[in-house]
Design a protein around this motif. Structure first.
Motif, PDB file in Angstrom:
ATOM      1  N   GLU A 128       0.873  -1.120   0.014  1.00 13.21           N
ATOM      2  CA  GLU A 128      -0.001   0.065  -0.063  1.00 13.21           C
ATOM      3  C   GLU A 128       0.899   1.213   0.048  1.00 13.21           C
ATOM      4  OE1 GLU A 128      -3.321  -0.069  -0.208  1.00 13.21           O
ATOM      5  OE2 GLU A 128      -2.999  -2.057  -0.566  1.00 13.21           O
ATOM      6  N   GLU A 129       0.272   2.239  -0.920  1.00 14.49           N
ATOM      7  CA  GLU A 129       1.104   3.442  -0.868  1.00 14.49           C
ATOM      8  C   GLU A 129       0.181   4.527   0.053  1.00 14.49           C
ATOM      9  OE1 GLU A 129       3.209   6.467  -4.006  1.00 14.49           O
ATOM     10  OE2 GLU A 129       1.653   4.992  -4.713  1.00 14.49           O
ATOM     11  N   SER A 130       0.283   4.775   1.234  1.00 17.98           N
ATOM     12  CA  SER A 130      -0.435   5.390   2.184  1.00 17.98           C
ATOM     13  C   SER A 130      -1.117   6.850   1.754  1.00 17.98           C
ATOM     14  CB  SER A 130      -0.087   5.484   3.539  1.00 17.98           C
ATOM     15  OG  SER A 130       1.184   6.229   3.620  1.00 17.98           O
ATOM     16  N   HIS A 131      -0.084   7.627   1.091  1.00 23.52           N
ATOM     17  CA  HIS A 131      -0.501   9.042   0.846  1.00 23.52           C
ATOM     18  C   HIS A 131      -1.033   9.084  -0.812  1.00 23.52           C
ATOM     19  CE1 HIS A 131       3.621   8.564  -1.032  1.00 23.52           C
ATOM     20  NE2 HIS A 131       2.987   9.388  -1.921  1.00 23.52           N
ATOM     21  N   SER A 132      -1.162   8.081  -1.468  1.00 24.23           N
ATOM     22  CA  SER A 132      -1.569   8.397  -2.703  1.00 24.23           C
ATOM     23  C   SER A 132      -3.183   8.090  -2.595  1.00 24.23           C
ATOM     24  CB  SER A 132      -1.061   6.955  -3.375  1.00 24.23           C
ATOM     25  OG  SER A 132      -1.446   6.968  -4.876  1.00 24.23           O
ATOM     26  N   HIS A 133      -3.732   8.645  -3.938  1.00 29.25           N
ATOM     27  CA  HIS A 133      -5.012   8.718  -4.370  1.00 29.25           C
ATOM     28  C   HIS A 133      -5.579   7.156  -4.498  1.00 29.25           C
ATOM     29  CE1 HIS A 133      -3.285   9.176  -8.098  1.00 29.25           C
ATOM     30  NE2 HIS A 133      -4.183   8.502  -8.592  1.00 29.25           N
ATOM     31  N   ALA A 134      -4.588   6.515  -4.950  1.00 28.38           N
ATOM     32  CA  ALA A 134      -4.780   4.888  -5.418  1.00 28.38           C
ATOM     33  C   ALA A 134      -3.794   3.985  -4.997  1.00 28.38           C
ATOM     34  CB  ALA A 134      -4.875   5.026  -6.979  1.00 28.38           C
ATOM     35  N   THR A 135      -3.998   3.376  -3.800  1.00 29.45           N
ATOM     36  CA  THR A 135      -3.100   2.769  -3.134  1.00 29.45           C
ATOM     37  C   THR A 135      -2.513   1.418  -3.404  1.00 29.45           C
ATOM     38  OG1 THR A 135      -4.649   1.964  -1.463  1.00 29.45           O
ATOM     39  CG2 THR A 135      -3.747   4.014  -0.914  1.00 29.45           C
ATOM     40  N   PRO A 141       4.754 -10.753 -11.715  1.00 26.74           N
ATOM     41  CA  PRO A 141       5.937 -11.054 -12.576  1.00 26.74           C
ATOM     42  C   PRO A 141       5.468 -12.263 -13.442  1.00 26.74           C
ATOM     43  CG  PRO A 141       6.608 -11.739 -10.541  1.00 26.74           C
ATOM     44  CD  PRO A 141       5.281 -10.771 -10.471  1.00 26.74           C
ATOM     45  N   GLU A 142       5.856 -12.235 -14.728  1.00 26.16           N
ATOM     46  CA  GLU A 142       5.636 -13.592 -15.632  1.00 26.16           C
ATOM     47  C   GLU A 142       6.366 -14.674 -14.809  1.00 26.16           C
ATOM     48  OE1 GLU A 142       5.739 -15.043 -20.345  1.00 26.16           O
ATOM     49  OE2 GLU A 142       6.726 -13.277 -19.482  1.00 26.16           O
ATOM     50  N   ASP A 143       7.726 -14.603 -14.616  1.00 29.19           N
ATOM     51  CA  ASP A 143       8.413 -15.694 -13.789  1.00 29.19           C
ATOM     52  C   ASP A 143       8.567 -15.395 -12.494  1.00 29.19           C
ATOM     53  OD1 ASP A 143      10.331 -17.372 -13.145  1.00 29.19           O
ATOM     54  OD2 ASP A 143      12.034 -16.494 -14.410  1.00 29.19           O
ATOM     55  N   PRO A 144       7.826 -16.073 -11.480  1.00 30.35           N
ATOM     56  CA  PRO A 144       8.008 -15.759 -10.182  1.00 30.35           C
ATOM     57  C   PRO A 144       9.296 -15.996  -9.639  1.00 30.35           C
ATOM     58  CG  PRO A 144       6.295 -17.434 -10.757  1.00 30.35           C
ATOM     59  CD  PRO A 144       6.989 -17.194 -11.812  1.00 30.35           C
ATOM     60  N   ALA A 145      10.485 -16.495 -10.339  1.00 32.13           N
ATOM     61  CA  ALA A 145      11.828 -16.761  -9.993  1.00 32.13           C
ATOM     62  C   ALA A 145      12.515 -15.261  -9.718  1.00 32.13           C
ATOM     63  CB  ALA A 145      12.231 -17.566 -10.671  1.00 32.13           C
ATOM     64  N   LEU A 146      11.977 -14.418 -10.739  1.00 35.00           N
ATOM     65  CA  LEU A 146      12.535 -12.813 -10.853  1.00 35.00           C
ATOM     66  C   LEU A 146      12.758 -12.464  -9.313  1.00 35.00           C
ATOM     67  CD1 LEU A 146      13.367 -10.949 -12.758  1.00 35.00           C
ATOM     68  CD2 LEU A 146      11.040  -9.888 -12.624  1.00 35.00           C
ATOM     69  N   LEU A 147      11.760 -12.576  -8.577  1.00 38.35           N
ATOM     70  CA  LEU A 147      12.006 -11.962  -7.259  1.00 38.35           C
ATOM     71  C   LEU A 147      12.684 -13.139  -6.034  1.00 38.35           C
ATOM     72  CD1 LEU A 147       8.511 -10.377  -6.919  1.00 38.35           C
ATOM     73  CD2 LEU A 147      10.750  -9.280  -7.316  1.00 38.35           C
ATOM     74  N   LEU A 167       9.233   0.906   2.945  1.00 36.31           N
ATOM     75  CA  LEU A 167       8.935   0.057   3.953  1.00 36.31           C
ATOM     76  C   LEU A 167       8.029  -1.120   3.812  1.00 36.31           C
ATOM     77  CD1 LEU A 167       9.917   2.207   7.148  1.00 36.31           C
ATOM     78  CD2 LEU A 167      11.509   1.155   5.531  1.00 36.31           C
ATOM     79  N   ASN A 168       7.028  -0.692   3.429  1.00 37.15           N
ATOM     80  CA  ASN A 168       5.805  -1.719   3.370  1.00 37.15           C
ATOM     81  C   ASN A 168       6.030  -2.706   2.150  1.00 37.15           C
ATOM     82  OD1 ASN A 168       4.125  -0.402   4.891  1.00 37.15           O
ATOM     83  ND2 ASN A 168       2.928   0.872   3.382  1.00 37.15           N
ATOM     84  N   THR A 169       6.849  -2.016   1.290  1.00 34.88           N
ATOM     85  CA  THR A 169       7.272  -3.124   0.183  1.00 34.88           C
ATOM     86  C   THR A 169       8.346  -3.923   0.658  1.00 34.88           C
ATOM     87  OG1 THR A 169       7.109  -1.301  -1.598  1.00 34.88           O
ATOM     88  CG2 THR A 169       8.336  -3.294  -2.152  1.00 34.88           C
ATOM     89  N   ASP A 172       6.996  -6.587   2.882  1.00 37.98           N
ATOM     90  CA  ASP A 172       6.215  -7.598   2.522  1.00 37.98           C
ATOM     91  C   ASP A 172       7.166  -8.751   1.479  1.00 37.98           C
ATOM     92  OD1 ASP A 172       3.447  -8.658   1.191  1.00 37.98           O
ATOM     93  OD2 ASP A 172       4.826  -8.198  -0.637  1.00 37.98           O
ATOM     94  N   LEU A 173       8.175  -8.160   0.685  1.00 42.59           N
ATOM     95  CA  LEU A 173       9.003  -9.006   0.035  1.00 42.59           C
ATOM     96  C   LEU A 173       9.945  -9.750   0.906  1.00 42.59           C
ATOM     97  CD1 LEU A 173       9.631  -6.595  -3.302  1.00 42.59           C
ATOM     98  CD2 LEU A 173       7.965  -8.481  -3.098  1.00 42.59           C
ATOM     99  N   HIS A 174      10.341  -9.293   1.907  1.00 42.08           N
ATOM    100  CA  HIS A 174      11.332  -9.885   2.611  1.00 42.08           C
ATOM    101  C   HIS A 174      10.712 -11.044   3.405  1.00 42.08           C
ATOM    102  CE1 HIS A 174      15.290  -9.777   4.526  1.00 42.08           C
ATOM    103  NE2 HIS A 174      14.738 -10.192   5.488  1.00 42.08           N
ATOM    104  N   ALA A 175       9.685 -10.854   3.777  1.00 41.05           N
ATOM    105  CA  ALA A 175       8.752 -12.200   4.207  1.00 41.05           C
ATOM    106  C   ALA A 175       8.803 -13.219   3.482  1.00 41.05           C
ATOM    107  CB  ALA A 175       7.295 -11.673   4.778  1.00 41.05           C
ATOM    108  N   ARG A 176       8.602 -13.000   2.142  1.00 43.12           N
ATOM    109  CA  ARG A 176       8.646 -13.905   1.017  1.00 43.12           C
ATOM    110  C   ARG A 176       9.709 -14.240   0.602  1.00 43.12           C
ATOM    111  NH1 ARG A 176       3.012 -13.153  -2.156  1.00 43.12           N
ATOM    112  NH2 ARG A 176       1.826 -11.886  -0.738  1.00 43.12           N
TER     113      ARG A 176
END
Length: 839
Positions: A128-135, A141-147, A167-169, A172-176
């Protein structure tokens, strides 16, 4: 509105004077940013970048250059770790910036978040991007291995303010997908003193290193009550605009522009615009929504000059100021097109994009958003219909605008009387539309497997098995390198012909050609590389056009494997596709490896599988494969495999999918394992290959000093540019031609078998490739050469001389040459080099 950027006045003074907002930083910061106000319940002010290419039209070289410079700094920071970095950009504003950072980082894989769900594509993360109008941000990714992996993750946004989005990003990613290092990149670092320490604290919390790279830094000082004051100021100005009957400071009303006569070759598709066919490469992603690799980058770079030239032709003569207008998240492709156009037309070229972000427009030199045009959303967004905007376009003195959208957004709403194109035409006299195909990954294939299907191992890959790089091919074989399988050629021939053994139960001793023959190979490669490259291009384009837009290449080991690798390289070169490629075993009289087919069906849609071989002789393997696939399905195996082989050369007229039907020297037929990744022929023997095993093969590591496998591939691939135009013409003719197999090669083989008293078509080896293999592996009786055959047979004549085998010229022969193996094998006869021959 002046053509100059606010006449040298800082474009933040209007907001600063009315709300007391203060931008604290050096001249670099104020040169990069202005201030505006927006309708947003969470943050009234907006930092407007002059170098991002979103709200303020800017030179595309400047926009791309800022991203490249940041990428160079990240590369220097990471050092050797830069080679393993992956870049993640933020939608919508930083999609192009992130892509440019990936360019500067040396071509790192790139992915950007998106607010557009795509059916059939699994979500690999979100935040989530808390200050944005569209959060909501999605990672698709087409290839899940990319991350996946431990290399650095580089996160790119246009500004780094509170740090919440990053930090939100990372959380989330570091947990996965945990990793050791992150790098945050922004054009401007605008954190407050209170926020500055949060990044370090967070890094300690997750146990990873987090660095920050920014082009400029400073802070925004906000007086108490600024949000309420800003909202009131926005409401007041919008009410004033509504009362005056206009939707922007410069207005969106006005007469529809009159267009000059249409340009020759450019289609007029609407009274408000002309449409240009970019010639966007098939299969090339339109951006990083699903991932963008180095292969995609190379394909785009190769196609840009042609696409830029097509756009340049659509710009009217005399235009002095041209805008290339991208579309929301579609920022990078329009940016690169704009940069190409900048070099091709005498006009001043500027670049910006449309946006879903509502910002107040005030026609004042001290305000960053001087005008806006408003139009309905035209891409059927997930959040429903609504307004979209383009800023600083109206009243900016543009003579022409190139609107670049993806095909998902090429809708009726785009072309409506109140749509983007008509709205642009109210302010700019010449509107050009260019549509980039929206890239949608192939749907994930989920096989329907029997519950008790035994597990099969993953493919073998180089350098542990074969000298090919691991991404070039996966071998669905088992490694028998430690097993002694070789037997003298004469003993093998006698056992095979007597019926005591099958040819696949042993291996011939790898014949290593003489220095003279090696020189002949290299000379032949030099003269035939372009010819082979053209055939590679033709067969690959035919496969993509007729069989599958994203084929899974499955080469028949080992003669088909170099061809499969070259087809994969062509697909990367021409379309930016990273096609899966595997090698499997097929044995005459025993069929294809059924376990390899099971593995393929478990990992790919069988309908996408295309079997690849080097050439056809009499078509025996073609028939063998068709029978084997039928037997596999009848036994309950997965349905959908197409048994038609795609080959480089089809002199026997046995298949419909081929690069050429000429019979000429393909050097990969000449050197056994040393031109085939140092892999032996495949082996199928009951004591070595069980019912749930792949067929076997050996890796001849000891022959590495003589290996030319990759050199052969590189020599052919180096000619791709040279033959690209010829390939396009040949494919166009081929797709329109009647390619029904005539099997004339098979008929010729049957005739020769009878005429020469052999009475066994398996001992007649037609074509340059098969004849070469006979001379290298078997005990030939004689060679038939078509009268008048020239340099294509130099190597055959040399090998025949070394083996003491006569070469007989004949008149009517559909092949350049044919090798004969006599059924009456006699031990005593030897050739000039002491090797036994048949009589």
């Amino acid at each position: 509105m002046s053509n100059a950027v606010n006449n040298g006045v800082w474009s933040g003074t209007w907001v600063a004077e009315r709300l007391g907002v203060e931008l604290v930083g050096d001249d670099t910061l104020t040169g990069m940013l202005g201030l505006a106000l927006r309708r947003n319940p969470k943050r009234a002010h907006l930092l407007v970048s002059h170098v991002l290419g979103k709200h303020v039209p800017q030179s595309p070289t400047v926009v791309h250059g800022h991203g490249l410079a940041l990428g160079h700094r990240v590369r220097a920071l990471l050092g050797a770790d830069a080679a393993d970095a992956v870049v993640l950009g933020y939608a919508e504003t930083a999609t192009g910036l992130g892509h440019s950072v990936a360019d500067g980082l040396g071509g790192a894989p790139y992915l950007h978040s998106t607010r557009r769900p795509v059916a059939g594509v699994a979500t690999a993360g979100g935040f989530e991007e808390s200050h944005s109008h569209a959060t909501s941000h999605l990672l698709l990714p087409e290839d899940p291995a990319l991350l996946v992996g431990d290399g650095p993750l580089v996160l790119v946004d246009d500004e780094f303010s509170t740090g919440n989005t990053v930090l939100n990003t990372v959380r989330d990613l570091h947990a996965r997908y945990p990793r050791r290092r992150y790098v945050v990149v922004a054009l401007v670092d605008m954190r407050s003193a209170a926020d500055a320490g949060r990044l370090e604290d967070f890094a300690r919390e997750i146990g990873a290193r987090v660095d920050l790279v920014a082009a400029a830094s400073g802070t925004v000082r906000l007086p108490e009550g600024v949000l309420e004051k800003g909202q009131a100021l926005v409401a007041s100005h919008e009410a004033e605009s509504a009362a005056e009957g206009r939707t922007s400071a410069a207005g969106t009303s006005g007469p529809v522009a009159q267009f000059p006569a249409p340009l020759e070759g450019v289609a007029v598709t609407h009274p408000h615009h002309v449409r240009v066919d970019l010639g966007w490469p098939q299969g090339l992603p339109d951006g990083g929504r699903h991932g963008f690799t180095q292969a995609h980058r190379e394909a785009l770079d190769a196609a840009l000059p042609g696409m830029g030239a097509r756009l340049a032709e659509a710009i009217p003569e005399g235009a002095s100021r041209v805008l290339v207008l991208g579309f929301e998240e579609l920022m990078y492709a329009p940016l690169r097109l704009a940069r190409e156009l900048e070099h091709l037309v005498p006009a001043e070229v500027r670049y910006s994009t449309t946006t879903r972000s509502p910002v107040l427009a005030v026609d004042d030199p001290g305000y960053a958003i001087r005008s806006r045009i408003v139009f309905p959303a035209h891409d059927d967004p997930a959040d429903g219909p609504g307004e979209r905007y383009a800023y600083n376009v109206a009243g900016a003195g543009f003579d022409a605008v190139v609107a670049v959208v993806d095909s998902v957004a090429d809708t009726a709403a785009l072309h409506a009387p109140d749509g983007l194109l008509a709205t642009l035409a109210a302010h700019i006299p010449h509107v050009v539309l260019a549509v980039v195909p929206s890239y949608v990954p192939a749907p994930l294939y989920v096989p329907d497997l029997p519950e008790e299907s035994p597990m099969l191992p993953e493919p073998l890959r180089g350098p542990a098995f074969s000298s090919y790089p691991p991404e070039e091919v996966g071998w669905l074989l088992q490694d028998l390198s430690d097993v002694t399988l070789e037997a003298p050629t004469e003993e093998r021939e006698e056992a095979i012909q007597s019926g005591g053994a099958h040819y696949a139960e042993s291996l011939p001793v790898e014949y290593q050609p003489s220095d003279q023959y090696q020189r002949l190979f290299h000379a032949a490669l030099e003269t035939s590389a372009a010819r082979i490259a053209q055939a590679v291009g033709v067969v690959t384009e035919t496969v993509i056009a007729e069989r599958s837009p994203r084929p899974v290449l499955v080469s028949l080991a080992r003669a088909g494997t170099p061809v499969g690798v070259l087809m994969r390289r062509w697909a990367r070169y021409r379309h930016g596709l990273d096609l899966p490629h595997y090698a499997v075993s097929i044995v005459r009289g025993r069929g294809i490896d059924a376990n390899a087919l099971r593995w393929l069906a478990a990992h790919h849609d069988p309908r996408d599988v295309v079997f690849v071989d080097g050439w056809t002789g009499k078509g025996a393997i073609t028939r063998e494969l068709a029978a084997a696939i039928e037997e596999f399905e009848a036994a309950g195996g997965a349905a959908g495999f197409d048994p038609e082989i795609a080959v480089l050369a089809d002199p026997g007229s046995c298949v419909r999918t081929y690069g050429t039907r000429e019979d000429f020297l393909i050097p990969s037929a000449c050197l056994n394992s040393t031109v085939s990744g140092l892999i032996s022929r495949t082996v199928l023997r009951a004591d070595l290959v069980g019912p749930d095993d792949f067929h076997g093969a050996k890796f001849y590591r000891e022959l590495a000093g003589a290996d030319v496998s990759v050199a052969f591939l590189d020599a052919v691939a180096a000619r791709f540019d040279e033959v690209a135009d010829a390939v396009a013409g040949a494919v166009k003719e081929l797709l329109a031609a009647d390619r029904t197999p005539t099997w004339e090669g098979w008929a010729a083989v049957e005739r020769i078998s009878e005429e020469y008293g052999i009475h066994d078509v398996n001992l007649v080896k037609p074509g340059v490739g098969e004849t070469t293999r006979v001379l290298l592996r078997r005990v030939p009786w004689k060679i038939l050469a078509r009268a008048g055959a020239g340099a294509d047979l130099d190597h055959v004549r040399l090998l025949a001389e070394q083996r003491g085998v006569p070469v007989e010229e004949v008149g009517e022969l559909p092949y350049t040459c044919v090798g004969l193996i006599h059924p009456q094998y006699t031990r005593g006869a030897t050739g000039a080099d002491g090797r036994a021959v048949s009589v």
